[in-house]
Write an enzyme that holds these catalytic residues in place. Structure first.
Site, PDB file in Angstrom:
ATOM      1  N   ARG A  14      -5.763 -44.266  15.015  1.00 36.13           N
ATOM      2  CA  ARG A  14      -4.979 -43.174  14.434  1.00 36.13           C
ATOM      3  C   ARG A  14      -5.817 -42.473  13.378  1.00 36.13           C
ATOM      4  O   ARG A  14      -6.527 -43.126  12.612  1.00 36.13           O
ATOM      5  CB  ARG A  14      -3.713 -43.714  13.747  1.00 36.13           C
ATOM      6  CG  ARG A  14      -2.576 -44.047  14.693  1.00 36.13           C
ATOM      7  CD  ARG A  14      -1.869 -42.795  15.213  1.00 36.13           C
ATOM      8  NE  ARG A  14      -0.727 -43.141  16.039  1.00 36.13           N
ATOM      9  CZ  ARG A  14      -0.752 -43.284  17.365  1.00 36.13           C
ATOM     10  NH1 ARG A  14      -1.886 -43.104  18.032  1.00 36.13           N
ATOM     11  NH2 ARG A  14       0.335 -43.578  18.031  1.00 36.13           N
TER      12      ARG A  14
ATOM     13  N   GLU B 232      -4.050 -33.684  13.715  1.00 35.07           N
ATOM     14  CA  GLU B 232      -4.126 -33.253  15.119  1.00 35.07           C
ATOM     15  C   GLU B 232      -3.055 -32.210  15.407  1.00 35.07           C
ATOM     16  O   GLU B 232      -1.947 -32.323  14.891  1.00 35.07           O
ATOM     17  CB  GLU B 232      -3.888 -34.452  16.046  1.00 35.07           C
ATOM     18  CG  GLU B 232      -4.990 -35.465  15.965  1.00 35.07           C
ATOM     19  CD  GLU B 232      -4.682 -36.709  16.806  1.00 35.07           C
ATOM     20  OE1 GLU B 232      -3.772 -36.677  17.644  1.00 35.07           O
ATOM     21  OE2 GLU B 232      -5.371 -37.707  16.604  1.00 35.07           O
TER      22      GLU B 232
ATOM     23  N   HIS C  22      -7.951 -36.636  21.461  1.00 32.00           N
ATOM     24  CA  HIS C  22      -6.954 -37.715  21.597  1.00 32.00           C
ATOM     25  C   HIS C  22      -6.622 -37.965  23.071  1.00 32.00           C
ATOM     26  O   HIS C  22      -5.486 -37.749  23.514  1.00 32.00           O
ATOM     27  CB  HIS C  22      -5.674 -37.388  20.805  1.00 32.00           C
ATOM     28  CG  HIS C  22      -4.835 -38.598  20.543  1.00 32.00           C
ATOM     29  ND1 HIS C  22      -4.013 -38.725  19.447  1.00 32.00           N
ATOM     30  CD2 HIS C  22      -4.683 -39.759  21.242  1.00 32.00           C
ATOM     31  CE1 HIS C  22      -3.401 -39.898  19.485  1.00 32.00           C
ATOM     32  NE2 HIS C  22      -3.785 -40.536  20.576  1.00 32.00           N
TER      33      HIS C  22
END
Ligand code: NAP
Length: 312
Positions: free
Chosen positions: A231, A260, A278
């Site tokens: 993360r 993000e 991601h």
């Protein structure tokens, strides 16, 4: 009898929504033009939430859902769920473990290879027609190098297997020593100081926020590479940019970011850094299996059956 109402907190794929609509009535909070109006209209009847691994379910929202029973996360990370609040309220929470483990570990391994062999730079070099002007510079071998895994869980162990196959030695940091063949290092700074690759694979959330800070990056040192597939919140991105600019660490391979999908321009400017959008679990196979678990947990709950993959 009407189907139970579910609130969608993320842009979920059609291969999840199609089977979900067989067992629930879906209300799309994520795409709603007026989310407050949607809540005022359907909030009292919402019995479930479906959300992504990276999405947030704030307590202020959950408080407006008096009939809520369950939150089903389409992802293994549930750091967007206020777990203590859910536990206190007796809400169930599910996630999608295991089915994405190998694919995420593959991306971690790819980032290790891309950073050590400078594959992103080399690909851009070839594409730009620079080869006739001279060969691409030498890079670094993997064999004999040392890797430190922060969070040796399902994904961490799958990464360790892949790294071992490439000839790296493995140590790990976490809250507990485990019955594994890899060396446990209870001090994160000591682990960072002794490895060539520091690989982050622990959960996000407040417990690990900025666990990788300036001091850990300083310990990793000028021949060290940071890999993060867990993360964005775990790495202090400002400290990382500064460490890259000052040569405190050699480079970084990142699949996840603090804000993000927006990346800091200062990070994008670093030629040697490898940035991925991601995509750890971004395969047809993993996402379909995740969708089946996400819907299967809701279907099981509303049928009075045991949950398939409960968190609580
Ligand atoms: P997992 O099996 O629960 O493993 C998590 C590991 O982290 C455990 O070994 C745990 O060990 C360790 N840990 C927990 N808290 C920690 C802390 N404060 N400091 C250090 N280590 C800690 O989870 P998983 O299935 O491997 O998934 C790991 C994470 O990967 C997820 O939470 C998710 O955020 C991320 N992920 C990313 C992608 C992607 O697309 N990039 C995809 C899937 C998952 P101890 O209990 O001993 O500390």
């Amino acid at each position: 009898m009407s189907l139970p109402a579910v609130l969608l907190l993320a842009p979920l794929p059609e291969f999840l929504l199609q089977p979900l609509r067989q067992v629930c009535t879906c209300h799309d909070y994520f795409h709603a033009a007026d989310p407050a109006a949607l809540l005022a209209e359907v909030g009292p009847e919402i019995r479930a939430i479906a959300m992504g691994g990276g999405s947030l379910a704030p307590i202020s929202l959950l408080q407006q859902l008096p009939a809520l029973e369950i939150l089903s996360v389409f992802g293994v990370g549930y750091d967007g769920v206020p777990l203590a609040y859910c536990q206190e309220r007796g809400l169930r929470v599910t996630n999608t473990p295991d089915v994405l483990t190998d694919d995420v570990a593959d991306i971690a391994m790819a980032l290790v290879l891309m950073t050590s062999r400078r594959l992103g730079e080399a690909e851009r070099f070839a594409r730009a027609g620079q080869w006739p002007q001279g060969s691409f510079p030498l890079a670094h071998a993997l064999r004999g190098k040392r890797a430190g895994i922060v969070g040796l869980g399902r994904i961490g162990k799958a990464i360790a297997q892949r790294l071992s196959a490439h000839g790296l030695s493995i140590s790990y940091y976490g809250r507990h020593a485990q019955a594994v063949d890899y060396r446990f290092e209870p001090n994160l700074h000591a682990l960072a100081a002794e490895v060539d690759f520091l690989i982050v694979a622990c959960p996000g959330g407040e417990g690990t926020r900025h666990l990788i800070d300036a001091s850990v990056l300083a310990a990793l040192g000028a021949s060290g590479t940071l890999i993060n597939i867990a993360r964005g919140s775990i790495v202090d991105e400002v400290a990382l940019i500064s460490a890259l600019e000052q040569g405190t660490i050699r480079t970084a391979g990142l699949d996840v970011f603090e804000n993000e999908p927006h990346l800091p321009p200062a990070l994008c400017q670093h030629e040697k850094v490898v940035l991925l959008p991601h995509l750890g679990s971004g395969t047809h196979e993993a996402r379909l299996a995740m969708a089946q678990l996400c819907v299967g947990n809701l279907a099981a709950h509303f049928a009075g059956q045991p949950l398939l993959t409960p968190v609580i």
